[in-house]
Scaffold this motif. Structure first.
Motif, short mmCIF file in Angstrom:
data_model
loop_
_atom_site.label_atom_id
_atom_site.label_comp_id
_atom_site.label_asym_id
_atom_site.label_seq_id
_atom_site.Cartn_x
_atom_site.Cartn_y
_atom_site.Cartn_z
N ASN A 11 -0.92 -9.77 23.55
CA ASN A 11 -1.66 -11.00 23.86
C ASN A 11 -2.19 -11.72 22.62
O ASN A 11 -2.92 -12.70 22.75
CB ASN A 11 -2.80 -10.75 24.85
CG ASN A 11 -2.27 -10.33 26.20
OD1 ASN A 11 -1.27 -10.86 26.67
ND2 ASN A 11 -2.91 -9.34 26.79
N GLU A 12 -1.80 -11.30 21.45
CA GLU A 12 -2.16 -11.99 20.22
C GLU A 12 -1.03 -12.96 19.90
O GLU A 12 0.13 -12.67 20.16
CB GLU A 12 -2.33 -10.96 19.10
CG GLU A 12 -3.07 -11.48 17.91
CD GLU A 12 -3.37 -10.37 16.89
OE1 GLU A 12 -4.15 -10.65 16.00
OE2 GLU A 12 -2.82 -9.26 17.01
N SER A 13 -1.36 -14.10 19.32
CA SER A 13 -0.33 -15.09 19.03
C SER A 13 -0.34 -15.49 17.56
O SER A 13 -1.29 -15.20 16.83
CB SER A 13 -0.52 -16.34 19.89
OG SER A 13 -1.70 -17.00 19.52
N ARG A 39 5.26 -21.35 18.14
CA ARG A 39 4.18 -20.42 18.49
C ARG A 39 4.80 -19.25 19.23
O ARG A 39 5.64 -19.43 20.10
CB ARG A 39 3.13 -21.08 19.37
CG ARG A 39 2.05 -20.09 19.85
CD ARG A 39 0.86 -20.79 20.45
NE ARG A 39 0.13 -21.54 19.44
CZ ARG A 39 -0.75 -21.01 18.58
NH1 ARG A 39 -0.99 -19.73 18.60
NH2 ARG A 39 -1.37 -21.76 17.71
N ILE A 41 3.90 -15.39 21.13
CA ILE A 41 2.86 -14.53 21.70
C ILE A 41 3.44 -13.14 21.93
O ILE A 41 4.49 -13.01 22.55
CB ILE A 41 2.35 -15.09 23.04
CG1 ILE A 41 1.83 -16.51 22.88
CG2 ILE A 41 1.25 -14.19 23.62
CD1 ILE A 41 1.59 -17.24 24.19
N ARG A 43 3.67 -10.01 23.93
CA ARG A 43 3.35 -9.66 25.32
C ARG A 43 3.16 -8.15 25.50
O ARG A 43 2.13 -7.72 25.97
CB ARG A 43 4.45 -10.15 26.26
CG ARG A 43 4.48 -11.63 26.41
CD ARG A 43 3.25 -12.08 27.16
NE ARG A 43 3.34 -13.51 27.40
CZ ARG A 43 2.30 -14.28 27.59
NH1 ARG A 43 1.10 -13.78 27.58
NH2 ARG A 43 2.45 -15.56 27.79
#
Length: 75
Positions: A11-13, A39, A41, A43
């Motif tokens: 969950n970090e992007s 971008r 992300i 998952r």
């Protein structure tokens, strides 16, 4: 802060800044939509750490950890 994609937590992007590796690997990653400026992300990470699942351009994609290590992102 610049890190490789495999260092992101779920969950970090980040924004892709560069793609390393040999020309065929770089071409394959770019063909999948992994391009500088996009971008990305993180998952999920498989239980043994490989492969990883990412979201880029609105779709989910699984890549190997070795491929993720070639992708540099800015957090």
């Amino acid at each position: 802060m610049m890190v490789s994609l495999k260092e992101l937590k779920p969950n970090e992007s980040g924004i892709i800044t560069s793609i390393g590796g040999t020309r065929p690997i770089r071409r394959r990653l770019m063909d999948m939509g992994i391009t500088p400026g996009a971008r990305i992300i993180m998952r999920k990470v498989a239980p043994l750490g490989d492969p990883i699942e990412i979201n880029i351009r609105g779709y989910e994609l699984s890549i190997r950890k070795a491929e993720a290590d070639q992708i540099t992102v800015e957090r």
